[in-house]
Design a protein around this motif. Structure first.
Motif, PDB file in Angstrom:
ATOM      1  N   THR A  59       0.832  -1.204   0.000  1.00  0.00           N
ATOM      2  CA  THR A  59       0.000   0.000   0.000  1.00  0.00           C
ATOM      3  C   THR A  59       0.866   1.254   0.000  1.00  0.00           C
ATOM      4  OG1 THR A  59      -1.771  -1.181   1.115  1.00  0.00           O
ATOM      5  CG2 THR A  59      -1.833   1.229   1.231  1.00  0.00           C
ATOM      6  N   ALA A  60       1.934   1.222   0.792  1.00  0.00           N
ATOM      7  CA  ALA A  60       2.862   2.359   0.810  1.00  0.00           C
ATOM      8  C   ALA A  60       3.434   2.583  -0.592  1.00  0.00           C
ATOM      9  CB  ALA A  60       3.979   2.117   1.817  1.00  0.00           C
ATOM     10  N   GLN A  61       3.834   1.499  -1.242  1.00  0.00           N
ATOM     11  CA  GLN A  61       4.383   1.619  -2.598  1.00  0.00           C
ATOM     12  C   GLN A  61       3.349   2.186  -3.564  1.00  0.00           C
ATOM     13  OE1 GLN A  61       5.888  -2.183  -3.845  1.00  0.00           O
ATOM     14  NE2 GLN A  61       7.666  -2.114  -2.455  1.00  0.00           N
ATOM     15  N   ALA A  62       2.131   1.653  -3.491  1.00  0.00           N
ATOM     16  CA  ALA A  62       1.082   2.092  -4.418  1.00  0.00           C
ATOM     17  C   ALA A  62       0.761   3.567  -4.215  1.00  0.00           C
ATOM     18  CB  ALA A  62      -0.174   1.243  -4.214  1.00  0.00           C
ATOM     19  N   ARG A  63       0.726   4.011  -2.971  1.00  0.00           N
ATOM     20  CA  ARG A  63       0.377   5.405  -2.697  1.00  0.00           C
ATOM     21  C   ARG A  63       1.500   6.354  -3.161  1.00  0.00           C
ATOM     22  NH1 ARG A  63      -2.595   4.763   3.231  1.00  0.00           N
ATOM     23  NH2 ARG A  63      -4.712   4.581   2.391  1.00  0.00           N
ATOM     24  N   LEU A  64       2.741   5.931  -2.936  1.00  0.00           N
ATOM     25  CA  LEU A  64       3.855   6.775  -3.406  1.00  0.00           C
ATOM     26  C   LEU A  64       3.875   6.829  -4.934  1.00  0.00           C
ATOM     27  CD1 LEU A  64       6.521   5.673  -0.785  1.00  0.00           C
ATOM     28  CD2 LEU A  64       5.859   8.054  -1.240  1.00  0.00           C
ATOM     29  N   THR A  65       3.638   5.677  -5.572  1.00  0.00           N
ATOM     30  CA  THR A  65       3.608   5.645  -7.041  1.00  0.00           C
ATOM     31  C   THR A  65       2.506   6.554  -7.570  1.00  0.00           C
ATOM     32  OG1 THR A  65       4.466   3.386  -6.995  1.00  0.00           O
ATOM     33  CG2 THR A  65       3.402   4.100  -9.039  1.00  0.00           C
ATOM     34  N   ALA A  66       1.336   6.486  -6.927  1.00  0.00           N
ATOM     35  CA  ALA A  66       0.219   7.345  -7.342  1.00  0.00           C
ATOM     36  C   ALA A  66       0.542   8.820  -7.109  1.00  0.00           C
ATOM     37  CB  ALA A  66      -1.049   6.955  -6.581  1.00  0.00           C
ATOM     38  N   PHE A  67       1.258   9.081  -6.038  1.00  0.00           N
ATOM     39  CA  PHE A  67       1.636  10.465  -5.721  1.00  0.00           C
ATOM     40  C   PHE A  67       2.462  11.060  -6.865  1.00  0.00           C
ATOM     41  CE2 PHE A  67       4.578  13.537  -3.691  1.00  0.00           C
ATOM     42  CZ  PHE A  67       3.655  14.371  -3.054  1.00  0.00           C
ATOM     43  N   PHE A  68       3.445  10.290  -7.336  1.00  0.00           N
ATOM     44  CA  PHE A  68       4.287  10.796  -8.429  1.00  0.00           C
ATOM     45  C   PHE A  68       3.504  10.831  -9.755  1.00  0.00           C
ATOM     46  CE2 PHE A  68       7.595   8.807  -5.566  1.00  0.00           C
ATOM     47  CZ  PHE A  68       7.948  10.008  -4.991  1.00  0.00           C
ATOM     48  N   ALA A  69       2.622   9.856  -9.957  1.00  0.00           N
ATOM     49  CA  ALA A  69       1.799   9.849 -11.178  1.00  0.00           C
ATOM     50  C   ALA A  69       0.898  11.071 -11.233  1.00  0.00           C
ATOM     51  CB  ALA A  69       0.980   8.565 -11.243  1.00  0.00           C
ATOM     52  N   GLY A  70       0.504  11.531 -10.042  1.00  0.00           N
ATOM     53  CA  GLY A  70      -0.369  12.694  -9.961  1.00  0.00           C
ATOM     54  C   GLY A  70       0.373  14.022  -9.962  1.00  0.00           C
ATOM     55  N   GLY A  71       1.668  13.981 -10.182  1.00  0.00           N
ATOM     56  CA  GLY A  71       2.427  15.230 -10.290  1.00  0.00           C
ATOM     57  C   GLY A  71       3.111  15.654  -9.009  1.00  0.00           C
ATOM     58  N   GLY A  72       3.061  14.822  -7.968  1.00  0.00           N
ATOM     59  CA  GLY A  72       3.763  15.148  -6.720  1.00  0.00           C
ATOM     60  C   GLY A  72       5.263  15.182  -6.953  1.00  0.00           C
ATOM     61  N   GLY A  73       5.936  16.111  -6.321  1.00  0.00           N
ATOM     62  CA  GLY A  73       7.363  16.284  -6.542  1.00  0.00           C
ATOM     63  C   GLY A  73       8.212  15.408  -5.638  1.00  0.00           C
ATOM     64  N   TYR A  74       9.481  15.250  -6.014  1.00  0.00           N
ATOM     65  CA  TYR A  74      10.415  14.428  -5.223  1.00  0.00           C
ATOM     66  C   TYR A  74      11.725  15.162  -5.024  1.00  0.00           C
ATOM     67  CZ  TYR A  74      13.384  10.599  -3.707  1.00  0.00           C
ATOM     68  OH  TYR A  74      14.230   9.804  -2.980  1.00  0.00           O
ATOM     69  N   MET A  75      12.159  15.201  -3.767  1.00  0.00           N
ATOM     70  CA  MET A  75      13.509  15.665  -3.441  1.00  0.00           C
ATOM     71  C   MET A  75      14.166  14.560  -2.632  1.00  0.00           C
ATOM     72  SD  MET A  75      12.727  19.591  -2.346  1.00  0.00           S
ATOM     73  CE  MET A  75      11.292  19.185  -1.353  1.00  0.00           C
ATOM     74  N   GLY A  76      15.315  14.111  -3.090  1.00  0.00           N
ATOM     75  CA  GLY A  76      16.013  13.047  -2.392  1.00  0.00           C
ATOM     76  C   GLY A  76      17.419  13.474  -2.050  1.00  0.00           C
ATOM     77  N   ALA A  77      17.945  12.929  -0.947  1.00  0.00           N
ATOM     78  CA  ALA A  77      19.318  13.247  -0.558  1.00  0.00           C
ATOM     79  C   ALA A  77      20.043  11.969  -0.172  1.00  0.00           C
ATOM     80  CB  ALA A  77      19.327  14.239   0.599  1.00  0.00           C
ATOM     81  N   GLY A  78      21.348  11.979  -0.409  1.00  0.00           N
ATOM     82  CA  GLY A  78      22.185  10.845  -0.046  1.00  0.00           C
ATOM     83  C   GLY A  78      21.990   9.671  -0.995  1.00  0.00           C
ATOM     84  N   ALA A  79      22.708   8.601  -0.712  1.00  0.00           N
ATOM     85  CA  ALA A  79      22.648   7.422  -1.585  1.00  0.00           C
ATOM     86  C   ALA A  79      21.245   6.815  -1.586  1.00  0.00           C
ATOM     87  CB  ALA A  79      23.674   6.390  -1.121  1.00  0.00           C
ATOM     88  N   ASN A  80      20.580   6.816  -0.418  1.00  0.00           N
ATOM     89  CA  ASN A  80      19.227   6.259  -0.364  1.00  0.00           C
ATOM     90  C   ASN A  80      18.230   7.089  -1.166  1.00  0.00           C
ATOM     91  OD1 ASN A  80      19.842   4.088   1.240  1.00  0.00           O
ATOM     92  ND2 ASN A  80      19.482   5.206   3.157  1.00  0.00           N
ATOM     93  N   GLY A  81      18.447   8.405  -1.133  1.00  0.00           N
ATOM     94  CA  GLY A  81      17.540   9.290  -1.863  1.00  0.00           C
ATOM     95  C   GLY A  81      17.553   9.012  -3.359  1.00  0.00           C
ATOM     96  N   ALA A  82      18.692   8.525  -3.872  1.00  0.00           N
ATOM     97  CA  ALA A  82      18.788   8.162  -5.286  1.00  0.00           C
ATOM     98  C   ALA A  82      18.260   6.754  -5.522  1.00  0.00           C
ATOM     99  CB  ALA A  82      20.237   8.274  -5.751  1.00  0.00           C
ATOM    100  N   ALA A  83      18.675   5.819  -4.644  1.00  0.00           N
ATOM    101  CA  ALA A  83      18.281   4.415  -4.824  1.00  0.00           C
ATOM    102  C   ALA A  83      16.760   4.244  -4.749  1.00  0.00           C
ATOM    103  CB  ALA A  83      18.963   3.544  -3.771  1.00  0.00           C
ATOM    104  N   PHE A  84      16.121   5.064  -3.945  1.00  0.00           N
ATOM    105  CA  PHE A  84      14.667   5.036  -3.794  1.00  0.00           C
ATOM    106  C   PHE A  84      13.988   5.128  -5.163  1.00  0.00           C
ATOM    107  CE2 PHE A  84      10.698   7.390  -3.455  1.00  0.00           C
ATOM    108  CZ  PHE A  84      10.064   6.942  -2.300  1.00  0.00           C
TER     109      PHE A  84
END
Ligand SMILES: [Zn+2]
Length: 868
Positions: free
Chosen positions: A707-732
């Motif tokens: 469910t967490a994956q589906a909601r995050l995927t939907a968030f980005f599909a809906g135009g939600g933005g992403y800011m990531g930091a560090g190695a995990n922020g990229a691997a995500f």
């Protein structure tokens, strides 16, 4: 223990046995349950990540926070004025902090000796030679200020218990009944910070309510607890400070290993630190407790020798232990309590009390009437504290003289001590980290300064920390740079030059001399990491501006200049970001420029600058004046995008942490959103916690829950933005299937971290880094860089091809992994494969505690851009 020290130990035991034993068995018998105060959950609340605390309800083995204030009330009322306390502030979660002062002024002699100290204090920082003369003339008729700080880590609590016992003994024992008490009352002022971290104590966790490790915050002074306490150190300039921690068995009394902060007058520090710890060790031995002293006892790799042999690395360097070689318990970073104190006062030690659940922490014959808790640990803190007071008071005239001597060396611009000035056994190059200071640091205003507001913020910090600052009285040309009137100069011929240097200088690359740091970061410079440009004036060059001593930190000027259909604010400082967010919160409309452009004065402004309508001029004027920022009229509006509201940011983390704290500090709405299997995000039956957010900020991995994956995927599909930091922020993003070709490498361990240069790839015309110069500095913990970025993405920042590491610990040469860092991207932006979401990734973490304020605007620009 070396044979030499064993002999010393036996001698000191004999001396101690000749004096009356410290009355630990009766002291503070009243500091025990039932507690006063109104109970609140203490050590029993659920932890922020939802797990249970280690202490079940009703078994909390220490004085709870809620009982501290009323206990101090009682002791104060019984002390006949000997002890006073005040609330110095509130913790992140709103709990009171307490400073106790024990300063007996009952006798004429006590009053006279305190007055002598007051006179010395008045002269200490500006006329230390006069203060030394006063001290000399007093012939011992002087009180010495000494400080104890307890409970900075919330799950290391026996120091608080021990310290309250000590306070009660000193405050309530009738004069004449206890020679130890009389000695302290007659000859010292004891300042006690009773509990530095109420949040952590209540939650039974190391960090405060913002999840900051407060023992990394003394230079940044970002947290309310630090802000409340550092002024005590500045006010009293304690000659010695104990910072109470746990747990190392046997008790570790901090005689720090290399590398030593270059700002310490190491000859003086070592003399008093070793001398006092000898006394601590003797007192501990006398009650059957041993101690460990890192620089005296440890191996080159941080191990403890077994039968005089370092064995931890397969014995390749079996004999490399002791002062010349010992590593991993260093006084490098000024962000630890005693290290800040040693740059302001003189001596200081972390005391890591033993743990009675291990061996070596039991006290033979102890009959303390205390039903719960670790008595060995508490006794270790109590004994270290009492033996410290006894030693420092006995030596107070020499100790105070040497502290003033450090200040005198500063104001007279004395050369740094040499290796030969260090005591026998320590007189080797390995322990000499002192460097000569530059002539001055300059903080320009106007002209070339990227942010006057941040220049003034830095000056305020310097002045609050006892550093003398002067202002340029007339424009002065230095090295091709015109220093405008009002520019700030920190001349290094001053008492706290060591603190000024460690705060303003870039730091030192220790890689060739050190293999381990106790803790990152290996570099911390406000001059290189905060939001103002700082120049270094080397020794020997001509530098003679006309200057005036500042007595108060001035306010930065700001305003609205020019005209046009809009006014633009460059997002070039944390202050500018806060100003923007305050205006948005107040309902002022705004857009941001997607390209660089000329304002009505003809000056070029960077992409990412925020445009406000001319109709808002009155609101802009008042914001500009309050914050010290400038808005510029714009006639020909550039390409731009609307800002519907200040971006609301979901930080993918279980609880408030440094990332949430910084974003909120900048005025964004930012909240932690947990992503774990039992989180609300992963609960299909509940509301989606991402609803209402415009962007996520993330330093963690891609969650496992469907469910967490589906909601995050939907968030980005809906135009939600992403800011990531560090190695995990990229691997995500890779794991999420959002984008291909993004990968990072990281080189952590042994405290590898520090300050790097990064090169802006297209200066003013890039959205994320437009407000930055061609080359700038950033902090990395651990060193991290991108090994590939998506082909369609734009690279905003790269490490330089050569000499990119400025300061800290990072073995690059000869390290195959680190070799790929040269010229590697560290900041990149683009859209996801689906084309629905905008994304910005940073190899470093610009929200790394409060160290890199200089990097905060790029996160703010990223937030504006990713929010479509
Ligand atoms: Zn600790």
């Amino acid at each position: 223990m070396s044979p030499r020290r064993l002999t010393l130990w036996l001698w000191l035991v004999a001396v101690l046995l000749a004096v009356p034993a410290l009355a630990t068995s009766t002291a503070g018998a009243a500091i025990e349950p039932p507690w006063c105060g109104t109970p609140i959950p203490d050590g029993t609340a659920a932890l922020p990540d939802g797990s249970s605390p280690t202490h079940p309800v009703g078994s909390y083995p220490h004085i709870p926070w809620y009982a501290i204030g009323c206990t101090l009330d009682r002791i104060q009322s019984q002390s006949n004025g000997r002890m006073t306390y005040r609330v110095t502030g509130q913790s992140a979660n709103g709990f009171d902090l307490y400073a106790v002062t024990i300063n007996a002024l009952d006798t004429k002699t006590q009053r006279r000796d305190f007055a002598t100290w007051e006179k010395i204090r008045k002269f200490s920082l500006d006329h230390p030679a006069n203060a030394q003369k006063t001290l000399e003339n007093a012939g011992g008729s002087v009180k010495i200020p000494l400080m104890i700080s307890a409970g900075i880590h919330g799950n290391e609590s026996e120091g608080i218990d021990a310290t309250l016992m000590l306070i009660e003994r000193l405050a309530t024992t009738p004069y004449g009944a206890d020679p130890f008490v009389d000695n302290v009352l007659n000859h010292s002022i004891l300042i006690v910070n009773v509990i530095q971290n109420p949040d952590g104590h209540i939650l039974n966790q190391r960090a405060n309510g913002n999840n900051f490790d407060l023992n990394r915050d003394w230079l940044t002074q970002s947290q309310p607890e630090t802000k409340a306490t550092f002024p005590l150190i500045q006010e009293w300039l304690p000659a010695d400070l104990l910072d109470q921690h746990g747990y190392v068995t046997p008790t570790l009394i901090e005689a720090t290993t290399k590398p030593h902060n270059p700002g310490i007058e190491y000859d003086m520090w070592l003399k008093w630190n070793q001398g006092r710890i000898d006394a601590n060790e003797a007192a501990m031995n006398a009650i059957g407790l041993a101690v460990t002293r890192p620089i005296n006892d440890w191996c080159w790799d941080g191990d403890i020798p077994v039968n005089g042999i370092c064995t931890g690395d397969g014995s390749s360097r079996p004999n490399d232990w002791g002062p010349r070689w010992a590593e991993s318990w260093d006084d490098w970073g000024p962000f630890y309590t005693p290290m800040y104190s040693q740059l302001v006062g003189l001596n200081g030690s972390t005391v890591e009390m033993c743990n009675s659940t291990g061996t070596g922490c039991s006290v033979p014959g102890t009959t303390i009437a205390f039903p719960r808790g670790r008595i060995g640990a508490r006794t270790a803190q109590y004994t270290t504290a009492t033996s410290t007071l006894t030693y420092d008071i006995a030596n107070r005239v020499d100790l105070m003289h040497d502290q003033l001597e450090v200040y005198r060396r500063g104001v007279t611009d004395a050369a740094r001590p040499t290796t030969a000035d260090l005591p026998p056994g320590f007189d080797n190059e390995e322990n000499n980290w002192m460097h000569e200071y530059p002539q001055a640091y300059v903080i320009p205003v106007g002209g070339t300064q990227r942010s006057d507001a941040e220049a003034h913020r830095l000056v305020r910090w310097l002045m609050e920390n006892g550093i003398r600052v002067r202002a340029v009285a007339a424009p002065y040309l230095y090295d091709g740079t015109r220093l405008e009137t009002g520019s700030f100069v920190v001349f290094m011929d001053q008492a706290l030059r060591g603190l000024a240097d460690t705060a303003l200088g870039p730091g030192v690359d220790v890689t060739s001399r050190i293999s381990i740091l106790y803790a990152p970061p290996g570099a911390w410079s406000h001059g290189s990491l905060w939001g103002a440009d700082v120049l270094t004036v080397p020794d020997g060059v001509r530098f003679k501006p006309e200057t005036e001593r500042l007595t108060a930190a001035p306010q930065a000027r700001g305003g609205v200049v020019g005209s046009g259909s809009a006014f633009a604010l460059a997002l070039n400082s944390p202050t500018a970001v806060r100003t923007m967010n305050a205006l948005l919160a107040g309902g002022t409309a705004a857009e941001f420029a997607t390209v660089s452009f000329a304002n009505s004065s003809g000056t070029q402004m960077p992409a990412g600058s925020v445009l406000f309508p001319a109709s808002a001029q009155a609101a802009l004027q008042s914001a500009a004046t309050a914050a010290g920022v400038w808005f510029y009229g714009v006639s020909a509006l550039p390409a731009r995008e609307p800002i519907n509201r200040s971006p609301r940011i979901a930080v993918l983390t279980p609880a408030v942490n440094q990332d949430v704290w910084v974003l909120r500090n900048l005025g964004f709405t930012a909240n932690p959103i947990a992503t774990g299997g039992t989180s609300a995000l992963n609960n299909p039956a509940g509301a989606n916690p991402l609803d209402g957010y415009d962007a996520v900020f993330n330093t963690a991995g891609w969650p496992g829950g469907a469910t967490a994956q589906a909601r995050l995927t939907a968030f980005f599909a809906g135009g939600g933005g992403y800011m990531g930091a560090g190695a995990n922020g990229a691997a995500f993003l890779t794991s999420a299937g959002q984008i291909g070709g993004l990968a990072a490498a990281t080189r952590g361990g042994n405290g590898r971290s520090g300050i790097v240069y990064w090169d802006n790839q297209a200066a003013a015309n890039r959205l994320i880094t437009g407000a930055y110069p061609d080359r700038d500095t950033a902090i990395m913990d651990p060193p991290t860089w991108f090994t590939s970025t998506p082909t369609a993405w734009t690279i905003d920042g790269r490490l330089p091809a050569m000499s990119f590491f400025v300061a800290g610990l990072w073995p690059i040469a000869g390290d195959a992994q680190s070799a790929t860092a040269a010229n590697a991207p560290v900041i990149a932006h683009g859209v996801n494969t689906a084309g629905s979401a905008r994304m910005v990734t940073f190899a470093m973490n610009p929200l790394y505690r409060a160290d890199p304020e200089r990097e905060w605007p790029m996160i703010s620009s990223a937030a504006l851009w990713v929010d479509q």
